[in-house]
Design a protein around this motif. Structure first.
Motif, short mmCIF file in Angstrom:
data_model
loop_
_atom_site.label_atom_id
_atom_site.label_comp_id
_atom_site.label_asym_id
_atom_site.label_seq_id
_atom_site.Cartn_x
_atom_site.Cartn_y
_atom_site.Cartn_z
N TYR A 165 5.48 -3.72 7.93
CA TYR A 165 6.43 -2.98 7.78
C TYR A 165 5.96 -1.43 7.39
O TYR A 165 5.00 -1.55 6.67
CB TYR A 165 7.28 -3.31 6.45
CG TYR A 165 8.02 -4.65 6.60
CD1 TYR A 165 9.52 -4.57 7.29
CD2 TYR A 165 7.49 -5.98 6.43
CE1 TYR A 165 10.04 -5.95 7.27
CE2 TYR A 165 8.11 -7.05 6.60
CZ TYR A 165 9.28 -6.94 7.06
OH TYR A 165 9.96 -8.26 7.25
N LEU A 166 6.69 -0.38 7.91
CA LEU A 166 6.24 0.98 7.77
C LEU A 166 7.21 1.81 7.26
O LEU A 166 8.44 1.96 7.78
CB LEU A 166 5.57 1.59 9.02
CG LEU A 166 5.49 3.26 8.70
CD1 LEU A 166 4.41 3.45 7.74
CD2 LEU A 166 5.13 3.96 10.13
N ALA A 167 7.42 2.19 5.84
CA ALA A 167 8.48 2.94 5.31
C ALA A 167 7.86 4.09 4.93
O ALA A 167 6.85 4.58 4.50
CB ALA A 167 8.79 2.15 3.75
N VAL A 210 0.90 -0.98 -0.09
CA VAL A 210 -0.08 -0.04 -0.04
C VAL A 210 0.91 1.23 0.27
O VAL A 210 1.66 1.37 0.90
CB VAL A 210 -0.83 0.10 1.12
CG1 VAL A 210 -1.79 1.19 1.23
CG2 VAL A 210 -1.85 -1.24 1.32
N VAL A 211 0.82 2.01 -0.90
CA VAL A 211 1.68 3.32 -1.02
C VAL A 211 0.48 4.54 -0.88
O VAL A 211 -0.53 4.72 -1.58
CB VAL A 211 2.44 3.51 -2.29
CG1 VAL A 211 3.28 4.55 -2.50
CG2 VAL A 211 3.21 2.12 -2.74
N VAL A 256 3.80 -4.45 3.06
CA VAL A 256 4.46 -3.03 3.59
C VAL A 256 3.61 -1.94 3.01
O VAL A 256 2.81 -1.81 2.28
CB VAL A 256 5.50 -3.05 2.41
CG1 VAL A 256 6.52 -1.85 2.77
CG2 VAL A 256 6.68 -4.23 2.44
N PHE A 257 3.73 -0.95 4.09
CA PHE A 257 2.62 0.17 3.92
C PHE A 257 3.57 1.36 3.70
O PHE A 257 4.93 1.58 4.43
CB PHE A 257 1.91 0.51 5.35
CG PHE A 257 1.35 1.69 5.34
CD1 PHE A 257 0.54 2.35 4.07
CD2 PHE A 257 1.01 2.38 6.56
CE1 PHE A 257 0.28 3.58 4.37
CE2 PHE A 257 0.29 3.78 6.68
CZ PHE A 257 -0.08 4.35 5.49
N ILE A 258 3.91 2.10 2.64
CA ILE A 258 4.63 3.13 2.34
C ILE A 258 4.02 4.38 2.51
O ILE A 258 3.17 4.60 1.82
CB ILE A 258 5.36 2.82 1.24
CG1 ILE A 258 6.08 1.61 0.92
CG2 ILE A 258 6.30 3.86 0.71
CD1 ILE A 258 6.25 0.98 -0.50
#
Length: 447
Positions: free
Chosen positions: A183-185, A154-155, A266-268
Protein backbone atom coordinates in the motif's frame (compact mmCIF):
# COMPACT_ATOMS: atom_id res chain seq x y z
CA UNK A 1 1.86 24.68 17.10
CA UNK A 2 4.14 27.61 16.34
CA UNK A 3 2.86 30.55 14.29
CA UNK A 4 5.23 29.67 11.45
CA UNK A 5 4.10 26.05 11.39
CA UNK A 6 0.46 27.13 11.55
CA UNK A 7 0.91 29.41 8.54
CA UNK A 8 2.74 26.70 6.63
CA UNK A 9 -0.11 24.25 7.26
CA UNK A 10 -2.64 26.87 6.21
CA UNK A 11 -0.86 27.42 2.90
CA UNK A 12 -0.68 23.66 2.38
CA UNK A 13 -4.40 23.33 3.11
CA UNK A 14 -5.30 26.19 0.78
CA UNK A 15 -3.17 24.87 -2.04
CA UNK A 16 -4.32 21.26 -1.94
CA UNK A 17 -7.97 22.01 -1.27
CA UNK A 18 -8.55 24.81 -3.76
CA UNK A 19 -6.74 23.12 -6.63
CA UNK A 20 -8.70 19.89 -6.28
CA UNK A 21 -12.08 21.59 -6.49
CA UNK A 22 -13.61 21.07 -9.95
CA UNK A 23 -15.56 24.31 -9.78
CA UNK A 24 -16.75 25.16 -6.29
CA UNK A 25 -15.22 24.80 -2.89
CA UNK A 26 -14.96 26.18 0.57
CA UNK A 27 -11.73 26.87 2.39
CA UNK A 28 -11.52 28.78 5.64
CA UNK A 29 -8.13 29.60 7.07
CA UNK A 30 -6.43 32.77 8.20
CA UNK A 31 -9.61 34.66 7.44
CA UNK A 32 -9.75 33.49 3.81
CA UNK A 33 -13.04 32.14 2.58
CA UNK A 34 -13.64 30.90 -0.97
CA UNK A 35 -17.20 29.90 -1.77
CA UNK A 36 -19.15 28.88 -4.83
CA UNK A 37 -21.01 32.20 -4.69
CA UNK A 38 -17.74 33.99 -5.40
CA UNK A 39 -16.79 31.91 -8.42
CA UNK A 40 -17.54 32.41 -12.09
CA UNK A 41 -17.08 30.09 -15.04
CA UNK A 42 -14.14 31.97 -16.53
CA UNK A 43 -11.38 29.96 -18.16
CA UNK A 44 -8.80 31.39 -15.79
CA UNK A 45 -10.55 29.71 -12.88
CA UNK A 46 -12.98 32.38 -11.79
CA UNK A 47 -12.80 35.54 -9.75
CA UNK A 48 -13.28 35.52 -6.02
CA UNK A 49 -15.01 38.05 -3.81
CA UNK A 50 -15.92 41.60 -4.57
CA UNK A 51 -13.09 42.86 -2.39
CA UNK A 52 -10.25 41.15 -4.25
CA UNK A 53 -10.57 40.54 -7.97
CA UNK A 54 -7.54 38.27 -8.22
CA UNK A 55 -7.83 34.55 -8.80
CA UNK A 56 -6.11 32.12 -6.44
CA UNK A 57 -2.72 31.93 -8.24
CA UNK A 58 -2.79 28.19 -8.79
CA UNK A 59 -6.12 28.52 -10.58
CA UNK A 60 -4.90 30.88 -13.27
CA UNK A 61 -5.35 29.32 -16.73
CA UNK A 62 -6.83 26.26 -15.05
CA UNK A 63 -8.11 24.69 -18.26
CA UNK A 64 -4.70 25.03 -19.91
CA UNK A 65 -3.05 23.56 -16.81
CA UNK A 66 -5.31 20.51 -16.73
CA UNK A 67 -4.72 20.00 -20.45
CA UNK A 68 -0.99 19.75 -19.73
CA UNK A 69 0.47 23.26 -19.79
CA UNK A 70 1.67 24.42 -16.35
CA UNK A 71 3.68 27.15 -18.09
CA UNK A 72 0.40 28.94 -18.87
CA UNK A 73 -0.41 29.18 -15.15
CA UNK A 74 3.11 30.18 -14.19
CA UNK A 75 3.39 32.88 -16.86
CA UNK A 76 0.06 34.36 -15.78
CA UNK A 77 1.33 34.45 -12.18
CA UNK A 78 4.40 36.41 -13.20
CA UNK A 79 2.30 38.87 -15.20
CA UNK A 80 0.13 39.55 -12.16
CA UNK A 81 2.87 39.45 -9.52
CA UNK A 82 2.63 43.15 -8.56
CA UNK A 83 -1.09 42.78 -7.93
CA UNK A 84 -0.61 39.61 -5.88
CA UNK A 85 2.03 41.30 -3.78
CA UNK A 86 -0.42 44.09 -2.94
CA UNK A 87 -3.39 41.77 -2.32
CA UNK A 88 -4.66 41.56 1.26
CA UNK A 89 -5.86 38.02 0.59
CA UNK A 90 -3.07 36.54 -1.51
CA UNK A 91 0.13 38.41 -0.60
CA UNK A 92 1.18 35.71 1.86
CA UNK A 93 0.18 32.78 -0.34
CA UNK A 94 1.48 33.97 -3.71
CA UNK A 95 5.27 33.50 -3.22
CA UNK A 96 4.83 29.91 -2.09
CA UNK A 97 2.61 28.99 -5.05
CA UNK A 98 5.03 30.66 -7.46
CA UNK A 99 7.94 28.65 -6.05
CA UNK A 100 5.83 25.49 -6.25
CA UNK A 101 5.36 25.97 -9.97
CA UNK A 102 9.03 26.81 -10.50
CA UNK A 103 9.85 23.52 -8.80
CA UNK A 104 7.40 21.66 -11.03
CA UNK A 105 8.93 23.35 -14.09
CA UNK A 106 12.46 22.19 -13.38
CA UNK A 107 14.07 25.21 -11.70
CA UNK A 108 16.89 23.50 -9.74
CA UNK A 109 17.00 25.74 -6.67
CA UNK A 110 13.44 27.10 -6.48
CA UNK A 111 12.69 24.87 -3.51
CA UNK A 112 15.78 26.01 -1.65
CA UNK A 113 14.70 29.60 -2.26
CA UNK A 114 11.22 28.78 -0.96
CA UNK A 115 12.70 27.60 2.32
CA UNK A 116 13.77 31.20 2.95
CA UNK A 117 10.18 32.45 2.91
CA UNK A 118 9.19 33.97 6.28
CA UNK A 119 7.07 30.96 7.29
CA UNK A 120 10.07 28.61 6.91
CA UNK A 121 13.07 30.88 7.45
CA UNK A 122 15.02 30.32 10.61
CA UNK A 123 18.36 31.47 11.95
CA UNK A 124 20.66 29.17 13.90
CA UNK A 125 23.83 29.90 15.87
CA UNK A 126 26.90 30.09 13.67
CA UNK A 127 28.56 27.16 15.46
CA UNK A 128 28.30 23.59 14.18
CA UNK A 129 26.93 20.77 16.32
CA UNK A 130 29.02 17.60 15.99
CA UNK A 131 27.40 14.32 15.09
CA UNK A 132 27.79 12.12 18.19
CA UNK A 133 31.03 10.16 17.98
CA UNK A 134 29.28 6.81 18.24
CA UNK A 135 27.30 7.49 15.05
CA UNK A 136 28.50 6.82 11.53
CA UNK A 137 26.94 7.55 8.12
CA UNK A 138 24.98 4.87 6.31
CA UNK A 139 23.03 4.89 3.06
CA UNK A 140 19.52 6.07 3.96
CA UNK A 141 18.08 3.46 1.61
CA UNK A 142 19.92 0.61 3.35
CA UNK A 143 19.02 1.87 6.81
CA UNK A 144 15.33 2.18 5.94
CA UNK A 145 15.38 -1.24 4.26
CA UNK A 146 16.74 -2.82 7.45
CA UNK A 147 14.45 -0.98 9.87
CA UNK A 148 11.32 -1.47 7.74
CA UNK A 149 11.55 -5.22 8.40
CA UNK A 150 10.80 -4.54 12.06
CA UNK A 151 7.41 -2.94 11.42
CA UNK A 152 4.49 -2.84 9.01
CA UNK A 153 4.27 0.92 8.79
CA UNK A 154 6.79 3.32 7.28
CA UNK A 155 6.00 7.05 7.40
CA UNK A 156 8.12 9.42 5.31
CA UNK A 157 7.91 13.11 6.16
CA UNK A 158 8.81 14.98 2.99
CA UNK A 159 9.47 18.65 2.42
CA UNK A 160 6.88 19.83 -0.10
CA UNK A 161 9.28 22.43 -1.47
CA UNK A 162 12.27 20.15 -2.02
CA UNK A 163 11.95 17.65 -4.88
CA UNK A 164 15.30 16.28 -3.71
CA UNK A 165 13.50 14.78 -0.71
CA UNK A 166 11.43 12.73 -3.18
CA UNK A 167 14.42 11.36 -5.06
CA UNK A 168 14.45 8.20 -2.90
CA UNK A 169 10.83 7.24 -3.54
CA UNK A 170 11.35 4.98 -6.53
CA UNK A 171 14.12 3.02 -4.82
CA UNK A 172 12.16 2.85 -1.55
CA UNK A 173 9.10 1.50 -3.34
CA UNK A 174 11.17 -1.33 -4.83
CA UNK A 175 12.87 -2.14 -1.53
CA UNK A 176 9.64 -2.13 0.44
CA UNK A 177 7.84 -4.22 -2.18
CA UNK A 178 10.37 -7.00 -1.63
CA UNK A 179 9.43 -6.91 2.06
CA UNK A 180 5.72 -7.28 1.40
CA UNK A 181 4.60 -3.65 1.45
CA UNK A 182 1.62 -3.33 -0.89
CA UNK A 183 0.00 0.00 0.00
CA UNK A 184 1.19 3.51 -0.86
CA UNK A 185 -0.72 6.30 0.87
CA UNK A 186 0.11 9.93 0.13
CA UNK A 187 -1.24 13.12 1.62
CA UNK A 188 -1.42 14.76 -1.79
CA UNK A 189 -3.53 12.10 -3.52
CA UNK A 190 -7.06 12.87 -4.71
CA UNK A 191 -9.72 10.17 -4.91
CA UNK A 192 -8.91 9.75 -8.59
CA UNK A 193 -5.86 7.60 -7.84
CA UNK A 194 -8.04 4.92 -6.23
CA UNK A 195 -10.21 4.40 -9.31
CA UNK A 196 -9.72 1.14 -11.25
CA UNK A 197 -9.02 3.05 -14.48
CA UNK A 198 -6.20 5.17 -13.00
CA UNK A 199 -3.05 4.66 -15.09
CA UNK A 200 -0.68 7.55 -14.35
CA UNK A 201 -0.72 10.93 -12.58
CA UNK A 202 -2.24 13.91 -14.32
CA UNK A 203 -3.13 17.41 -13.19
CA UNK A 204 -6.12 16.18 -11.18
CA UNK A 205 -4.32 13.41 -9.26
CA UNK A 206 -2.91 15.58 -6.48
CA UNK A 207 -1.19 18.92 -6.14
CA UNK A 208 2.32 17.84 -5.15
CA UNK A 209 2.32 15.06 -7.70
CA UNK A 210 2.52 17.86 -10.29
CA UNK A 211 6.21 17.51 -9.52
CA UNK A 212 7.53 15.13 -12.22
CA UNK A 213 9.79 13.42 -9.65
CA UNK A 214 6.80 12.61 -7.45
CA UNK A 215 4.66 11.64 -10.45
CA UNK A 216 7.31 9.22 -11.72
CA UNK A 217 7.39 7.49 -8.34
CA UNK A 218 3.60 7.15 -8.37
CA UNK A 219 3.82 5.63 -11.83
CA UNK A 220 6.41 3.12 -10.57
CA UNK A 221 4.16 2.21 -7.64
CA UNK A 222 1.18 1.69 -9.92
CA UNK A 223 3.16 -0.46 -12.36
CA UNK A 224 4.55 -2.58 -9.52
CA UNK A 225 1.09 -3.29 -8.16
CA UNK A 226 0.86 -1.04 -5.10
CA UNK A 227 -2.64 -0.11 -4.03
CA UNK A 228 -2.78 3.70 -3.93
CA UNK A 229 -4.57 5.18 -0.93
CA UNK A 230 -6.03 8.66 -0.60
CA UNK A 231 -6.27 9.81 3.01
CA UNK A 232 -6.42 13.60 3.22
CA UNK A 233 -9.68 15.35 4.08
CA UNK A 234 -11.35 18.59 3.07
CA UNK A 235 -13.68 18.50 6.05
CA UNK A 236 -13.46 21.20 8.67
CA UNK A 237 -13.51 20.19 12.28
CA UNK A 238 -14.87 22.06 15.28
CA UNK A 239 -13.46 25.53 15.86
CA UNK A 240 -10.21 25.35 17.81
CA UNK A 241 -9.64 21.66 17.09
CA UNK A 242 -6.20 21.76 15.47
CA UNK A 243 -5.97 17.96 15.42
CA UNK A 244 -9.16 17.24 13.46
CA UNK A 245 -7.42 16.97 10.09
CA UNK A 246 -4.70 14.64 11.38
CA UNK A 247 -7.15 12.42 13.26
CA UNK A 248 -9.28 12.11 10.17
CA UNK A 249 -6.24 11.33 8.03
CA UNK A 250 -5.19 8.54 10.39
CA UNK A 251 -8.70 7.14 10.53
CA UNK A 252 -8.89 7.15 6.72
CA UNK A 253 -5.59 5.26 6.41
CA UNK A 254 -6.64 2.66 8.97
CA UNK A 255 -10.06 2.17 7.34
CA UNK A 256 -8.59 1.78 3.86
CA UNK A 257 -5.69 -0.51 4.76
CA UNK A 258 -5.49 -2.27 8.14
CA UNK A 259 -9.25 -2.63 8.63
CA UNK A 260 -9.51 -4.43 5.27
CA UNK A 261 -6.17 -6.24 5.49
CA UNK A 262 -5.06 -6.80 9.12
CA UNK A 263 -1.58 -7.89 8.02
CA UNK A 264 -1.10 -4.97 5.63
CA UNK A 265 2.25 -3.27 5.22
CA UNK A 266 1.86 0.41 4.40
CA UNK A 267 4.21 3.12 3.11
CA UNK A 268 2.92 6.63 3.84
CA UNK A 269 4.17 9.90 2.36
CA UNK A 270 3.18 12.80 4.59
CA UNK A 271 4.00 16.47 4.61
CA UNK A 272 6.47 17.63 7.21
CA UNK A 273 5.26 17.39 10.81
CA UNK A 274 2.28 15.17 9.98
CA UNK A 275 4.84 12.34 10.14
CA UNK A 276 5.61 13.00 13.82
CA UNK A 277 4.99 10.28 16.39
CA UNK A 278 4.79 12.78 19.23
CA UNK A 279 2.00 15.06 20.41
CA UNK A 280 3.04 18.70 20.17
CA UNK A 281 3.34 20.92 23.23
CA UNK A 282 0.13 22.73 22.32
CA UNK A 283 -1.77 19.44 22.13
CA UNK A 284 -1.69 18.99 18.35
CA UNK A 285 -1.68 15.26 17.55
CA UNK A 286 0.06 14.63 14.19
CA UNK A 287 -1.30 11.97 11.85
CA UNK A 288 1.48 9.45 12.55
CA UNK A 289 0.98 9.70 16.31
CA UNK A 290 -2.75 9.06 15.93
CA UNK A 291 -2.20 6.14 13.55
CA UNK A 292 0.31 4.61 15.94
CA UNK A 293 -2.31 4.68 18.70
CA UNK A 294 -5.15 3.42 16.49
CA UNK A 295 -3.22 0.46 15.07
CA UNK A 296 -0.88 -0.40 17.92
CA UNK A 297 1.94 -0.49 15.35
CA UNK A 298 5.15 1.37 16.13
CA UNK A 299 6.00 2.98 12.77
CA UNK A 300 9.37 3.73 11.28
CA UNK A 301 9.25 7.50 10.86
CA UNK A 302 11.87 9.25 8.76
CA UNK A 303 12.07 13.00 8.40
CA UNK A 304 13.46 14.62 5.27
CA UNK A 305 13.10 18.43 5.54
CA UNK A 306 15.55 19.53 8.24
CA UNK A 307 18.92 18.19 7.12
CA UNK A 308 19.05 19.83 3.72
CA UNK A 309 20.61 22.76 1.97
CA UNK A 310 19.44 26.35 2.44
CA UNK A 311 20.33 29.63 0.75
CA UNK A 312 22.59 30.69 3.63
CA UNK A 313 24.56 28.78 6.24
CA UNK A 314 22.73 30.51 9.09
CA UNK A 315 19.46 28.93 7.92
CA UNK A 316 20.85 25.39 8.00
CA UNK A 317 20.66 22.95 10.87
CA UNK A 318 23.86 22.86 12.91
CA UNK A 319 24.13 19.07 12.59
CA UNK A 320 23.76 19.40 8.82
CA UNK A 321 26.49 22.03 8.59
CA UNK A 322 28.82 19.81 10.59
CA UNK A 323 28.12 16.65 8.58
CA UNK A 324 28.41 18.28 5.15
CA UNK A 325 31.50 20.35 5.97
CA UNK A 326 33.32 17.12 6.86
CA UNK A 327 32.25 15.24 3.75
CA UNK A 328 30.05 12.78 5.63
CA UNK A 329 27.05 13.16 3.32
CA UNK A 330 27.91 11.81 -0.13
CA UNK A 331 24.46 10.29 -0.67
CA UNK A 332 21.11 10.45 1.16
CA UNK A 333 22.34 9.46 4.60
CA UNK A 334 21.08 8.32 7.98
CA UNK A 335 23.50 8.26 10.89
CA UNK A 336 23.48 4.98 12.83
CA UNK A 337 25.15 4.24 16.15
CA UNK A 338 27.81 1.56 16.24
CA UNK A 339 26.67 0.43 19.70
CA UNK A 340 23.16 -0.86 19.13
CA UNK A 341 22.20 0.44 15.70
CA UNK A 342 20.17 3.40 16.94
CA UNK A 343 19.20 5.94 14.30
CA UNK A 344 19.97 9.62 14.70
CA UNK A 345 16.57 11.23 15.10
CA UNK A 346 14.46 12.87 17.78
CA UNK A 347 11.53 12.13 20.05
CA UNK A 348 9.25 12.91 17.09
CA UNK A 349 11.01 11.01 14.30
CA UNK A 350 13.10 7.85 14.32
CA UNK A 351 15.61 9.18 11.81
CA UNK A 352 16.69 12.29 9.98
CA UNK A 353 17.74 11.94 6.36
CA UNK A 354 20.76 14.08 5.48
CA UNK A 355 20.82 15.23 1.84
CA UNK A 356 23.97 16.01 -0.16
CA UNK A 357 24.52 19.60 -1.17
CA UNK A 358 23.24 20.35 -4.66
CA UNK A 359 25.46 20.93 -7.65
CA UNK A 360 24.04 22.27 -10.90
CA UNK A 361 25.11 21.02 -14.31
CA UNK A 362 23.44 22.06 -17.55
CA UNK A 363 20.77 23.75 -15.49
CA UNK A 364 19.80 20.56 -13.63
CA UNK A 365 20.53 19.33 -10.09
CA UNK A 366 23.05 16.51 -9.72
CA UNK A 367 20.76 14.44 -7.46
CA UNK A 368 18.66 13.59 -10.51
CA UNK A 369 21.60 11.56 -11.78
CA UNK A 370 23.17 10.37 -8.54
CA UNK A 371 20.04 9.38 -6.59
CA UNK A 372 17.37 8.95 -9.26
CA UNK A 373 19.78 7.36 -11.71
CA UNK A 374 18.61 9.44 -14.65
CA UNK A 375 20.64 10.22 -17.74
CA UNK A 376 21.34 13.54 -19.44
CA UNK A 377 19.40 13.85 -22.69
CA UNK A 378 20.12 16.73 -25.01
CA UNK A 379 17.07 18.60 -26.20
CA UNK A 380 16.72 18.00 -29.97
CA UNK A 381 17.57 21.08 -32.02
CA UNK A 382 14.09 21.28 -33.57
CA UNK A 383 12.56 21.86 -30.11
CA UNK A 384 14.45 25.11 -29.66
CA UNK A 385 12.15 27.01 -32.04
CA UNK A 386 9.85 29.81 -31.02
CA UNK A 387 10.40 32.94 -28.97
CA UNK A 388 10.18 33.91 -25.33
CA UNK A 389 9.57 31.56 -22.44
CA UNK A 390 8.78 28.02 -23.61
CA UNK A 391 8.40 24.63 -21.97
CA UNK A 392 10.02 21.42 -23.18
CA UNK A 393 8.24 18.30 -21.90
CA UNK A 394 9.14 14.62 -22.14
CA UNK A 395 6.33 12.03 -22.01
CA UNK A 396 6.48 8.27 -22.19
CA UNK A 397 5.45 7.02 -25.61
CA UNK A 398 1.71 6.45 -25.55
CA UNK A 399 0.93 8.98 -22.80
CA UNK A 400 -1.37 11.90 -23.41
CA UNK A 401 -0.20 15.49 -22.99
CA UNK A 402 -2.45 15.76 -19.91
CA UNK A 403 -0.17 13.29 -18.06
CA UNK A 404 2.48 14.70 -15.75
CA UNK A 405 5.64 14.49 -17.89
CA UNK A 406 8.62 12.41 -16.84
CA UNK A 407 10.64 15.62 -17.00
CA UNK A 408 10.19 19.19 -18.15
CA UNK A 409 12.24 22.35 -18.24
CA UNK A 410 11.70 25.99 -19.18
CA UNK A 411 13.85 27.36 -21.98
CA UNK A 412 14.22 30.92 -23.23
CA UNK A 413 17.19 31.16 -25.55
CA UNK A 414 19.17 28.47 -27.36
CA UNK A 415 22.17 29.51 -25.28
CA UNK A 416 20.45 28.05 -22.18
CA UNK A 417 22.13 24.67 -22.83
CA UNK A 418 19.67 22.93 -20.54
CA UNK A 419 19.08 19.20 -20.79
CA UNK A 420 16.35 16.75 -19.89
CA UNK A 421 16.98 14.16 -17.19
CA UNK A 422 15.34 10.86 -18.14
CA UNK A 423 15.45 7.17 -17.20
CA UNK A 424 15.94 4.62 -19.95
CA UNK A 425 12.91 4.39 -22.23
CA UNK A 426 11.14 5.78 -25.27
CA UNK A 427 9.66 9.28 -25.15
CA UNK A 428 7.79 11.80 -27.18
CA UNK A 429 8.82 15.39 -26.61
CA UNK A 430 7.21 18.71 -27.33
CA UNK A 431 7.83 22.42 -26.93
CA UNK A 432 4.88 24.64 -26.08
CA UNK A 433 4.55 28.31 -25.22
CA UNK A 434 2.48 30.06 -22.59
CA UNK A 435 -0.51 30.14 -24.93
CA UNK A 436 -0.35 26.34 -25.41
CA UNK A 437 0.86 26.70 -28.98
CA UNK A 438 2.70 23.51 -29.95
CA UNK A 439 5.97 24.69 -31.46
CA UNK A 440 7.54 21.32 -32.30
CA UNK A 441 7.54 17.63 -31.40
CA UNK A 442 10.25 14.96 -31.47
CA UNK A 443 10.86 11.40 -30.35
CA UNK A 444 13.73 10.16 -28.21
CA UNK A 445 15.06 6.79 -27.15
CA UNK A 446 17.16 6.87 -23.96
CA UNK A 447 19.33 3.80 -23.40
Amino acid sequence: MSTRLSLALIVCLLTQTVLTQPKYGVVEAAGIRLEGAFWSGSKSGGRISQQDTLVFPGLLKKEALEAGNPLATYAAMIDLEPQYQQSKIFAGVYPEIRFNFEEFLGSPLAGVQAMSLPMYHRKTPSVETPIPESYEPESALKAIEREARKTRLVVFGEEHHLPQTRSLYESLLRVLWRQGYRYLAAETFTDKVMRPDFKYPDYQSGYYSLDPVFASAVRVAKEMGYRLITYDTKERGPSGDSSFCDRTQAENIKARTFDLDPQAKVFIIAGRGHASEETAQDGWTPMASVLKRLTGIDPLTVYAPSMSQRLTAEEEDQLYRFATSRGLVKQPTIFVSRDGGRLLGSSSFDAYIFWPRIKIRDGRPDWMRQTLGRKRARIPLRLWGGRGMRLVQAFREGDRASAIPVDQVIIAESSDLKVLMLPAGRYWLRTIDRDSKAIAEAHLNVR
